[in-house]
Design a protein around this motif. Sequence first.
Motif, short mmCIF file in Angstrom:
data_model
loop_
_atom_site.label_atom_id
_atom_site.label_comp_id
_atom_site.label_asym_id
_atom_site.label_seq_id
_atom_site.Cartn_x
_atom_site.Cartn_y
_atom_site.Cartn_z
N PRO A 241 16.77 100.12 -13.03
CA PRO A 241 15.97 98.98 -12.76
C PRO A 241 14.81 99.33 -13.77
N PHE A 242 14.08 98.21 -14.24
CA PHE A 242 12.90 98.50 -15.51
C PHE A 242 11.88 99.09 -14.93
N ASN A 245 9.31 103.60 -13.43
CA ASN A 245 7.98 104.63 -13.88
C ASN A 245 6.77 103.72 -13.64
N SER A 247 6.20 100.79 -15.10
CA SER A 247 5.95 100.14 -16.24
C SER A 247 5.97 98.52 -15.80
C1 LIG Z 1 9.22 103.51 -18.34
O1 LIG Z 1 10.50 103.05 -18.47
C2 LIG Z 1 10.88 102.18 -19.29
C3 LIG Z 1 12.23 101.86 -19.11
O2 LIG Z 1 12.50 101.31 -17.76
C4 LIG Z 1 10.50 102.84 -20.78
O3 LIG Z 1 10.88 101.89 -21.91
C5 LIG Z 1 9.18 103.34 -20.71
O4 LIG Z 1 8.90 103.96 -22.01
C6 LIG Z 1 8.91 104.07 -19.75
N1 LIG Z 1 7.46 104.55 -19.88
C7 LIG Z 1 7.23 105.82 -19.77
C8 LIG Z 1 5.87 106.26 -19.89
O5 LIG Z 1 8.03 106.74 -19.49
#
Ligand SMILES: *[C@@H]1O[C@H](CO)[C@@H](O)[C@H](O)[C@H]1NC(C)=O
Length: 949
Positions: A241-242, A245, A247
């Motif tokens: 799932p997107f 983290n 985001s």
């Molecule tokens: C958080 O996850 C997304 C993919 O779900 C990714 O594109 C993004 O770089 C990530 N951000 C961090 C800070 O790791």
Amino acid sequence: MEKSFAFSPRGAPPPRSARHRIQWGLLFCAFLVAYCVRFGWFFDTHSSAVQLDKDAIVGQCAHLSVKPGPPETFSQRVVSDRYQEGTRPIFIRNATIWTGRVQGFEVLQGDLLLAHGLIKAVGDIGEGMLSTLSDVETVDVHGAWVTPGVVDLHSHLAVESSPSLRGSSDGNSFNGLVLPWLRSLDALNTHDDGFKHTMAGGVTTSLILPGSADAIGGQAFVIKLRPTTERTPTSMLLEPPFYLNGSAVDTSVPPRWRHMKHACGENPARVYSGTRMDTVWGYRQAYNKAREIRDAQDQYCAKALAGDWKALEGQAFPEDLQWESLVDVLRGRVQTHCYEAVDFDDFVRLSNEFRFSVAAFHHAHEAYLVPDVLKRAYGNTPAIAMFATFSRYKREAFRHSEYAPRILAENDIPVIMKSDHPGILSRFLVNEAAQAHYYGLDENIALASVISTPATLLGLDHRIGFLKTDVVIWDSHPLALGATPSQVIVDGIPQFDETRAFAKLVAQQHAPQTPDFSEEAQKTLKYDGLPPLEPTESTDGIVIFTNITNVWAKSMDGTGIVSLLEPGEGSGIREPIVVVKGGKVVCSGASAACSQYTVHPEAVMVNLHGGALQPGLVSFGSTIGLQEISMEESTVDGVALDPLLAEVPAITGGAGYLTRAVDGLQYGTRDAMLAYRHGVTVGIAAPNHAAFLGGLSVAFSLGARHKLEKGAVVQDVAAVHVTIGRSMGLPSVSTQIATLRRYLLHPSGESGKWLEKVADGTVPLVVEVNSADIIATLIGLKKEVEAKIGSIIKLTIVGGAEAHLLAKELARANIGVILTPPRSYPYDWDRKRILGGPPLTEEGAVAYLIRHGVKVGLGPQGVNAAPDMSTWAVRNLRFDAGWALHSAQDVLDKASAYALASTNIEELLGIDIPAGTEDLVATAGGDLLGFEGKVVAVISSRRGKVDLF
Ligand SMILES: *[C@@H]1O[C@H](CO)[C@@H](O)[C@H](O)[C@H]1NC(C)=O
Ligand SMILES: *[C@@H]1O[C@H](CO)[C@@H](O)[C@H](O)[C@H]1NC(C)=O
Ligand SMILES: *[C@@H]1O[C@H](CO)[C@@H](O)[C@H](O)[C@H]1NC(C)=O
């Protein structure tokens, strides 16, 4: 880039105690559930209520109704997002390719081209295409079977780690009945030994679920099993799932599927001291909460999408971090595991009350009995994810049927075969499909059940389950007995050293011609899952077996198995027959030579259709005959007292206490009768014991109805048993060794009587032990005691996971090994240094030990080698022996393969069955060692009759 997982021995030894095995088993069999939720929306946890970002809210609200799936452009990708820089393109020449398409019917002869982490082309691949790539590695597989990577829908790999350690036992949270906010991802142990073992079975992708202690145990995640350069759990995730983290959700692409584990039935009820009623109320309460939030969101969005911002002033989008995943369930679909009818009915009712769909019922032992209930589930008919023969360990699994896969398929219900790793090992997942095929599941559905069907169910068929990214090159047809990958390629990266492949027989290169079990399947339904297992006829009259390809029996000295119809002789005697009267073979050879019987009017004729007669198999390594349902105390003999765990009451003999399995025998258990019907005629069991002291084993007939029947007890005392290993809660290994030394040198009481017989070599001492270090100590102890008492002790090792490290020493000391399980796994630290077998190592433990002159027997491939969790597996001994034969062709032939599961066991456990008095098993269509033969009769001279099935 070629990744070699050659086994590098390091680390240490020890075995676990039976007590811990029992606890572990209990925990374990509980497991899993999962459901896939479509997600989408909210989790915009950082937005504050005050200032509304109208565009963002409109986007978010519109996104709530978008179905999960890949973006439209996905199929046009030319480089995989999982491509690892520096991976060479691979050209696989001359393969027999099962594609997964056309309902699993499509098979192509041709080539495959892998580049940039993708399968770029399949079929007849010309030079033109190859010339566009540089540094291509070409592999000619000479017509070998190639399939997409295997997909395991039900695994606890890396959350219930191997080897099992307190520090990495993260599969179950016991903090509440309903815990949808937990995520298996947060507990994924990237150092689990299981990754390489699972890939060695061709599995490239697994759904990792929390355990099944809880009604709702948490979110499950799909991972690819290959190691990544980043070495993190996150980098192993396949299409997560997107928002993981935190985001923001990208509303320009569809959401991705999520998965949530539910458990019904016995497990949550047991763990939380409740009932099924409590569990279902737990669900309803949770879904009611989720429904309130969802409704609030929908009302909010209705206003936002209508542009009524005034009404929303100062109000943030309604959400709750603890319940967001269940709100997603209500917007998506669920996978859950349930066992029996009452649980399906409950869950289907729940799915309709709260209007969410169920992706799959896992375990689902009784699903085949209630197809109509399944079809009433909200939205769609759930798939059923199940085992082939693992069953009867708990009440919910008592009515399991090996015919369930075919019955469900006949009802148009999607069939998925699954593991329960590390309980039922995912390395052998394809064997679950092969067994389902043996019992009548069609070839195309059986192959799809571990490849395309689970991939599609997970909503990931654009990446896995078909020829998209991963391939497995097999040494035989994947549904052939013991099919083993010679190479597994994940994201374009080979995971093994291909030289480990070994040649198999031509006969193994097509799907086996399996017997017809239609009648048995129908009977199973007729009897509500408990069809009678008694023989249809038992006779002491004349039975004539015709159309026989071979007869195998004990050699005259009783030490091995020989063929009585060598091909030369067989071809010399046209159409040999075998005549049995009163359970004894009275004539064999040409029909004319036995004419005095063939004319007998009451003779029963049995046409074996090219089948065979072979010795009845002998099983040791489970508590078969001492239990019915492992987890139901009122159905089992119980656990023996142990002087190292607590003081043994004086009334039972105190320090000299010793118990006999013969006194606790139960006849006619379903596991015993099923084993009998699959060619295992003699069971040997030691008392179920918690720790060190096992007691005296018994050999008994699996076909008898009670102990006093003729021939029901084969030998009332076989051997003296002890278990030695490292385990929490037990005194040290050296204390256990000291106790054994004392037993042998200073025998006293009831145990003393038997230990004197051990000391003079007339009764074997059988030690269950896995660690090479402890085995080495035992070899020393044997010498020490023998020097003191001046006689030779007959020592047998059971377990023996690390015995290969001492193969020469064992052979020299004349100590045999009963490998339990026959295909080892690093369950715990005592078993860390196993010999994995191809494609991990050149050869497996069976072949290695035999080559070094060790006498080997095979125990059941049960759950964690726990005797009380392995009685169901006794029926598969014939296949374990066949598997050993196929994987050790240069050291075994059919005769010696039969010996692994009969005469060797007898010799190692001191059972005396003279040549000519052993049971014989008649199989039609093939023999006991393959998927072609079906057991149709057992000939027992000891019992004076023939049982016909
Ligand atoms: C958080 O996850 C997304 C993919 O779900 C990714 O594109 C993004 O770089 C990530 N951000 C961090 C800070 O790791
Ligand atoms: C493929 O391999 C098989 C088995 O070795 C062989 O008989 C056949 O000729 C090969 N075909 C091609 C096109 O090389
Ligand atoms: C013996 O078995 C084979 C294999 O099923 C069959 O083709 C043949 O007809 C049988 N022969 C007789 C005489 O029954």
